[in-house]
Write a protein that holds these residues in place. Structure first.
Motif, short mmCIF file in Angstrom:
data_model
loop_
_atom_site.label_atom_id
_atom_site.label_comp_id
_atom_site.label_asym_id
_atom_site.label_seq_id
_atom_site.Cartn_x
_atom_site.Cartn_y
_atom_site.Cartn_z
N VAL A 46 0.76 -1.43 -0.04
CA VAL A 46 0.06 0.04 0.15
C VAL A 46 1.06 1.31 -0.19
N ALA A 47 2.35 1.07 -0.11
CA ALA A 47 2.98 2.28 0.01
C ALA A 47 4.49 1.77 -0.89
N ILE A 48 4.87 2.99 -1.65
CA ILE A 48 6.16 2.94 -2.06
C ILE A 48 6.85 4.24 -1.96
N VAL A 49 8.10 4.28 -1.62
CA VAL A 49 8.80 5.50 -1.16
C VAL A 49 9.92 5.70 -2.41
N GLY A 50 9.76 6.71 -3.01
CA GLY A 50 10.63 7.13 -4.06
C GLY A 50 11.71 8.09 -3.62
N VAL A 51 12.96 7.87 -4.04
CA VAL A 51 14.25 8.66 -3.83
C VAL A 51 14.51 9.73 -5.15
N ASN A 52 14.68 10.67 -4.84
CA ASN A 52 15.21 11.58 -6.03
C ASN A 52 16.69 12.15 -5.90
N LYS A 53 17.15 12.80 -6.76
CA LYS A 53 18.54 13.13 -6.62
C LYS A 53 18.73 14.10 -5.34
N ILE A 54 19.94 14.15 -4.96
CA ILE A 54 20.53 15.18 -4.08
C ILE A 54 21.11 16.36 -4.87
N VAL A 55 20.89 17.35 -4.40
CA VAL A 55 21.17 18.74 -5.01
C VAL A 55 21.52 19.70 -4.00
N GLU A 56 22.56 20.51 -4.16
CA GLU A 56 23.09 21.46 -3.45
C GLU A 56 22.54 22.78 -3.54
N ARG A 57 21.59 23.42 -2.45
CA ARG A 57 21.17 24.68 -2.77
C ARG A 57 21.15 25.63 -1.75
N PRO A 58 20.92 26.84 -1.99
CA PRO A 58 21.09 27.81 -0.96
C PRO A 58 19.76 27.79 0.00
N MET A 59 19.88 27.55 1.35
CA MET A 59 18.79 27.58 2.22
C MET A 59 18.80 28.51 3.47
N VAL A 60 17.80 29.12 3.87
CA VAL A 60 17.97 29.87 5.01
C VAL A 60 17.82 29.15 6.22
N VAL A 61 18.63 29.11 7.11
CA VAL A 61 18.85 28.43 8.24
C VAL A 61 19.27 29.35 9.54
N LYS A 62 18.13 29.61 10.40
CA LYS A 62 18.31 30.45 11.53
C LYS A 62 18.65 31.90 11.16
N GLY A 63 18.08 32.31 9.91
CA GLY A 63 18.09 33.61 9.44
C GLY A 63 19.66 33.99 8.55
N GLN A 64 20.22 32.79 8.44
CA GLN A 64 21.58 32.84 7.40
C GLN A 64 21.35 32.03 6.40
N ILE A 65 21.79 32.50 5.20
CA ILE A 65 21.68 31.53 3.93
C ILE A 65 23.07 30.80 3.90
N VAL A 66 22.58 29.50 3.79
CA VAL A 66 23.85 28.26 3.86
C VAL A 66 23.64 27.42 2.62
N ILE A 67 24.58 26.77 2.37
CA ILE A 67 24.50 25.71 1.33
C ILE A 67 24.11 24.53 1.91
N ARG A 68 23.09 23.80 1.52
CA ARG A 68 22.67 22.53 2.15
C ARG A 68 22.44 21.43 0.91
N LYS A 69 22.53 20.19 1.40
CA LYS A 69 22.23 19.23 0.51
C LYS A 69 20.78 18.70 0.79
N MET A 70 19.88 18.90 -0.58
CA MET A 70 18.52 18.80 -0.21
C MET A 70 18.17 17.48 -1.26
N MET A 71 17.01 16.74 -0.77
CA MET A 71 16.72 15.58 -1.54
C MET A 71 15.02 15.50 -1.49
N ASN A 72 14.39 15.26 -2.59
CA ASN A 72 12.90 14.90 -2.49
C ASN A 72 12.72 13.71 -2.26
N LEU A 73 11.48 13.14 -1.55
CA LEU A 73 11.13 11.82 -1.41
C LEU A 73 9.85 12.05 -2.15
N SER A 74 9.59 11.32 -3.29
CA SER A 74 8.29 11.13 -3.97
C SER A 74 7.62 9.68 -3.83
N SER A 75 6.62 9.77 -2.95
CA SER A 75 6.02 8.63 -2.35
C SER A 75 4.68 8.54 -2.98
#
Length: 424
Positions: A363-392
């Protein structure tokens, strides 16, 4: 000389008929004991049919794509001595000789290279002249390899069964200094009018049937969430540096499996199978994770059994073992059945979102997408983080939307704080 008739064997599990997927031999071929003669497809897996004798193929009992009953005549081989042919079986013997002779299939995804004895002529130089619109036999992996190397397959002599081009044929072609660059530049712009009809048989037929069945029967809905995998990737790199030489390298997959195991403790309705004919949902305590794996014969889903009782490295080792077996066509029926939830990954090929199809009766399948580096706002600071989507995707007949969302959010929390994966 005598005739040895081989019948379609009883493969077990109450199977009364199987599909003949591909021949690895043709009439006139000399075969040896234990050589694979054909592949047949059951509901669960591809099965090799080996020869029990040495001899010469004199007739084939079916064509690829034909559904054959267990006990029907598969092949007859001329052997030294009396063979197993009896005079009283004259009508059956006649049927063997009149059986249609299989031609080499054009479905590359349905066969795998087999060490078949070949005439000496088949081992001549690797270059061969074919018509511009002739499509040589080769597996998808060989075609991609040729494309990467810039080789036109029609110029390469195939030494596999029925002239199939193998990886070693590409190596031999390169060794002789032949390359696509030697062809006239104009050939790259030549007008083409060729067509190819590919019968949907074997594994491809089973995949088509299962995908159609899944989309028609289940009420699919998909949910996509973005996950910051910076911390878990740092942990993975640290563990590989410290233990990789002795325990093996870790990919992201065993961490995802661990996250599934932990999250499912709070969402038992998702680790389940739904028998829609009996109208029964079976929730499992054991987590049997199917890992979608692409092979030359199509998509297969080997199963990591009892992932809840395995360590990171144990899961990693089992994933690697099963994936290799699936890609080599060696996975057993038991290894390809019994999953309770499936993990599928297209991350290596790119893509940020997908809509995976359920692997019924799950009744469930979890899909993994690519990891990309993106600028993200963390505690008010713009930092580069590794982000990935789960498409399920989930079966809405069994899983409510809120439960699905909370389940994925639980996985997100575990991966973003990877220490919680191991806190009991």
């Amino acid at each position: 000389m005598g005739t040895h008739v081989i019948k379609m064997p009883d493969i077990g599990e109450g199977i009364a008929e199987v599909e003949l997927s591909v021949w690895h031999v043709k009439v006139g071929d000399m075969v040896v004991e234990d050589q694979v003669l054909a592949d047949v497809m059951t509901d669960k897996a591809m099965v090799d049919i080996p020869s029990p004798v040495h001899g010469k193929v004199i007739s084939l009992g079916g064509v690829p794509g034909e559904v054959m009953a267990v006990g029907s005549i598969l092949i007859s081989i001329e052997v030294e001595g009396a063979g197993n042919y009896k005079e009283s079986a004259q009508p059956a013997a006649a049927a063997v000789k009149e059986a249609p002779v299989a031609v080499a299939p054009k479905v590359e995804a349905e066969s795998k290279p087999v060490a078949t004895p070949r005439p000496a002529a088949a081992c001549q130089g690797p270059m061969v002249a074919r018509e511009a619109d002739e499509r040589p036999l080769a597996s998808p992996a060989v075609r991609k390899h040729a494309l990467d190397l810039g080789i036109q397959l029609r110029l390469v002599r195939g030494t596999g069964p029925a002239g199939r081009v193998l990886h070693e044929d590409l190596d031999a072609y390169l060794a002789q200094g032949q390359s696509n660059a030697s062809a006239p530049v104009a050939a790259a712009y030549a007008q083409r009018n060729d067509e190819e009809q590919i019968p949907v048989i074997g594994m491809r037929r089973k995949i088509a049937q299962r995908m159609q069945d899944a989309t028609q029967r289940a009420a699919h809905f998909s949910y996509v969430e973005e996950i910051d995998v910076t911390a878990v990737e740092e942990l993975r790199a640290h563990l590989n540096e410290k233990h990789g030489a002795t325990r093996g390298k870790l990919t992201l997959l065993p961490f995802l499996v661990r996250a599934l195991v932990v999250a499912l403790r709070d969402f038992p309705q998702i680790n389940a199978r739904y028998d829609d004919e009996a109208q029964v949902i079976t929730r499992l305590g054991a987590v049997h994770v199917g890992v979608a794996t692409q092979s030359d014969i199509g998509l297969m889903v080997p199963v990591v059994r009892h992932a809840e009782a395995r360590s990171l490295w144990d899961n990693a080792s089992e994933i690697s073992r099963l994936a290799t077996a699936a890609r080599n066509g060696k996975a057993s029926r038991d290894e390809l059945s019994g999953s309770s939830i499936t993990l599928t990954s297209l991350g290596a090929l790119g893509g940020i979102v997908s809509t995976p199809v359920l692997n019924l009766p799950e009744v469930a399948i979890v899909g993994v997408n690519k990891i990309v580096e993106r600028p993200m706002v963390v505690k008010g600071q713009i930092v580069i983080r590794k982000m990935m989507n789960l498409s399920s995707s989930f079966d809405h007949r069994v899983v409510d939307g809120m439960d699905a969302a909370q389940f994925i959010q639980a996985i997100r929390g575990l991966l973003e704080q990877p220490a919680t994966l191991f806190v009991e």
